[in-house]
Design a protein around this motif. Structure first.
Motif, PDB file in Angstrom:
ATOM      1  N   SER A  72       0.809  -1.225   0.000  1.00 13.52           N
ATOM      2  CA  SER A  72       0.000   0.000   0.000  1.00 13.52           C
ATOM      3  C   SER A  72       0.842   1.276   0.000  1.00 13.52           C
ATOM      4  CB  SER A  72      -0.951  -0.002   1.206  1.00 13.52           C
ATOM      5  OG  SER A  72      -0.224  -0.116   2.422  1.00 13.52           O
ATOM      6  N   ARG A  73       2.147   1.171  -0.366  1.00 15.69           N
ATOM      7  CA  ARG A  73       2.981   2.376  -0.429  1.00 15.69           C
ATOM      8  C   ARG A  73       2.462   3.334  -1.501  1.00 15.69           C
ATOM      9  NH1 ARG A  73       5.122   6.383  -1.366  1.00 15.69           N
ATOM     10  NH2 ARG A  73       7.187   7.131  -0.799  1.00 15.69           N
ATOM     11  N   GLY A  74       1.822   2.810  -2.492  1.00 12.27           N
ATOM     12  CA  GLY A  74       1.227   3.602  -3.559  1.00 12.27           C
ATOM     13  C   GLY A  74       0.398   2.690  -4.439  1.00 12.27           C
ATOM     14  N   TYR A  75      -0.230   3.277  -5.439  1.00 13.41           N
ATOM     15  CA  TYR A  75      -1.096   2.510  -6.336  1.00 13.41           C
ATOM     16  C   TYR A  75      -0.773   2.912  -7.780  1.00 13.41           C
ATOM     17  CZ  TYR A  75      -3.478   1.344  -2.058  1.00 13.41           C
ATOM     18  OH  TYR A  75      -3.743   0.878  -0.801  1.00 13.41           O
ATOM     19  N   ASP A  92      -2.363  -2.427  -6.407  1.00 17.83           N
ATOM     20  CA  ASP A  92      -1.412  -2.053  -5.367  1.00 17.83           C
ATOM     21  C   ASP A  92      -0.019  -2.488  -5.820  1.00 17.83           C
ATOM     22  OD1 ASP A  92      -1.065  -4.785  -4.813  1.00 17.83           O
ATOM     23  OD2 ASP A  92      -2.424  -4.757  -3.090  1.00 17.83           O
ATOM     24  N   LEU A 126     -11.217   4.958  -6.928  1.00 14.70           N
ATOM     25  CA  LEU A 126     -10.549   5.592  -5.798  1.00 14.70           C
ATOM     26  C   LEU A 126     -11.526   5.856  -4.660  1.00 14.70           C
ATOM     27  CD1 LEU A 126      -8.232   8.093  -7.722  1.00 14.70           C
ATOM     28  CD2 LEU A 126      -7.607   5.904  -6.717  1.00 14.70           C
ATOM     29  N   LEU A 131      -9.303   6.302  -1.451  1.00 14.06           N
ATOM     30  CA  LEU A 131      -7.992   6.787  -1.859  1.00 14.06           C
ATOM     31  C   LEU A 131      -8.130   8.119  -2.578  1.00 14.06           C
ATOM     32  CD1 LEU A 131      -6.560   3.463  -3.357  1.00 14.06           C
ATOM     33  CD2 LEU A 131      -5.992   4.445  -1.126  1.00 14.06           C
ATOM     34  N   SER A 132      -7.128   8.973  -2.410  1.00  6.16           N
ATOM     35  CA  SER A 132      -7.089  10.230  -3.162  1.00  6.16           C
ATOM     36  C   SER A 132      -6.201  10.033  -4.392  1.00  6.16           C
ATOM     37  CB  SER A 132      -6.535  11.358  -2.296  1.00  6.16           C
ATOM     38  OG  SER A 132      -5.245  11.029  -1.812  1.00  6.16           O
ATOM     39  N   ARG A 133      -6.337  10.909  -5.370  1.00  5.45           N
ATOM     40  CA  ARG A 133      -5.554  10.780  -6.596  1.00  5.45           C
ATOM     41  C   ARG A 133      -4.056  10.874  -6.337  1.00  5.45           C
ATOM     42  NH1 ARG A 133      -8.399  13.936 -11.727  1.00  5.45           N
ATOM     43  NH2 ARG A 133     -10.309  12.677 -11.831  1.00  5.45           N
ATOM     44  N   ASP A 134      -3.628  11.577  -5.274  1.00  2.66           N
ATOM     45  CA  ASP A 134      -2.197  11.703  -5.036  1.00  2.66           C
ATOM     46  C   ASP A 134      -1.562  10.409  -4.544  1.00  2.66           C
ATOM     47  OD1 ASP A 134      -3.104  11.579  -2.412  1.00  2.66           O
ATOM     48  OD2 ASP A 134      -2.516  13.625  -1.909  1.00  2.66           O
ATOM     49  N   ARG A 135      -2.394   9.382  -4.274  1.00  3.68           N
ATOM     50  CA  ARG A 135      -1.847   8.066  -3.919  1.00  3.68           C
ATOM     51  C   ARG A 135      -1.478   7.254  -5.161  1.00  3.68           C
ATOM     52  NH1 ARG A 135      -2.954   5.748   0.774  1.00  3.68           N
ATOM     53  NH2 ARG A 135      -1.102   4.533   0.196  1.00  3.68           N
TER      54      ARG A 135
END
Length: 397
Positions: A72-75, A92, A126, A131-135
């Protein structure tokens, strides 16, 4: 500094590829000192890219700490752009598909409509996962060619139902609509990337592979030493223009006479069926109301599912031509693995097996050299998964 960044990225990719690994395992793979490896692991852990997952068995001293990539560090988003169906997937960093949607590319799906639709689907994904787009690290696009990868443009593809799919700056449009960076490659390449990743446990040493998609057109990708081979121009559709019969047929108003695509594609099969139906209509399609010129692929599939022997023979005739084309590719490259996909390959098991038999019977050095054939692990999800994987390989850590 550059070496430090490269080392860090290589260590991270190794951990992600192997799943769970100890520092001792990593030291055995990289020519790094213990202190350098400790520093890299501390940085990756501190930045949230890897996480500790317990201890391994002791070999006499303290039990080693085990690491894995942090899911989950990013998507990452994968986007497939194809002629009949397109797809969008949210992944993920373990490449688990959080959500994957597919939609039909009808006559209303212009580039502008497509981009707006994809952005809405992404926002819904999202929202569902809080989740937000910055993820989102980036959006990888696997599209029908020809392309200009460096400029992020779809050039002059054929057979889209909707108008406007010529000279499309697709990466620019996606970035403008979503605010997320995008990168582009052709769908055959991303399919091979995705399948290569999915097969990493069963075939960890796979270096040389081919991917061939047989559908509306023929599309192919090549991997050498674990890397996708890119030519001076986008090569996705080149296999279709391989000449297998000098002075032979030409499909439509473009391309080579006697080209493989004139004998192996959905449109070629339709043309063959229409010609045969004019000669022996009742045997081929037992529907007197059907005009031979209106016979379409969906109708042929329906007849195939009902064990129409004449229709099966048309598919097998096509498969034999396909096998010749595959043999030509194999004799040039000699890959370890050939992955076959697309509507023709999945239409009937005998199509798949016949193509393989013909390919092997014309393969030089066979049986001493015998490549492995597969329909892949991801299959219809290969393009979108590989598009996301393309972003993952390029991301900074």
């Amino acid at each position: 500094m550059e070496n430090q960044v490269n080392r860090k990225k290589m260590v991270y990719h190794t951990i992600a590829k192997r799943g769970i690994v100890s520092k001792t395992d990593l030291l055995g793979q990289f020519e790094l000192s213990t202190s350098t490896m400790n520093r890299l692991l501390e940085e990756l852990s501190g930045d949230g890219y890897i996480e500790e997952v317990g201890f391994g068995p002791s070999s006499g001293g303290r039990k080693p700490i085990l690491y894995q990539a942090a899911a989950s560090r990013g998507y990452i988003v994968g986007l497939e752009i194809s002629r009949f169906y397109s797809a969008l997937g949210l992944f993920d960093l373990h490449f688990n598909a959080k959500t994957l949607v597919r939609w039909r590319m009808d006559e209303d799906m212009t580039p502008e409509t497509f981009v707006a639709h994809a952005a809405r689907q992404l926002d819904a994904m999202l929202h569902d996962h809080h989740l937000s787009r910055d993820r989102v690290i980036g959006i990888g696009i696997g599209a029908v060619g020809p392309l200009d990868r460096e400029k992020g443009r779809i050039l002059k593809p054929l057979h889209f139902s909707a108008p406007g799919w010529t000279e499309v700056p697709i990466c620019e449009l996606i970035e403008r609509e979503t605010g997320i960076p995008a990168m582009l490659d052709n769908g055959a390449n991303t399919a091979l990337m995705g399948e290569h990743w999915a097969m990493r446990d069963d075939r960890p040493d796979l270096q040389h592979a081919l991917y061939v998609h047989a559908g509306v057109s023929l599309r192919s990708a090549m991997m050498s030493h674990g890397q996708i081979v890119h030519g001076k121009v986008d090569m996705e559709g080149s296999i279709g223009q391989m000449i297998i019969q000098a002075g032979g047929e030409r499909l439509g108003s473009h391309g080579n006479y006697g080209a493989l695509e004139s004998y192996v594609s959905v449109r070629a099969l339709e043309k063959l069926a229409q010609s045969e139906a004019k000669i022996r209509r009742d045997e081929l399609l037992p529907l007197r109301q059907t005009s031979p010129d209106s016979i379409a692929y969906d109708r042929l599939l329906s007849e195939l599912s009902q064990n129409n022997g004449q229709v099966l023979e048309l598919f097998l005739r096509t498969a034999r031509h396909f096998g010749i084309g595959l043999a030509n590719l194999i004799n040039v490259f000699h890959p370890e693995l050939i992955i076959l996909g697309g509507p023709l390959v999945t239409a009937h098991e005998r199509f798949y097996q016949t193509a393989i038999e013909i390919a092997l019977s014309h393969t030089y050095y066979y049986p001493e050299y015998e490549p492995v054939f597969s329909k892949g692990v991801l299959r219809e999800d290969a393009v979108v998964t590989g598009a996301a994987h393309m972003v993952w390989k390029s991301m900074s850590v």
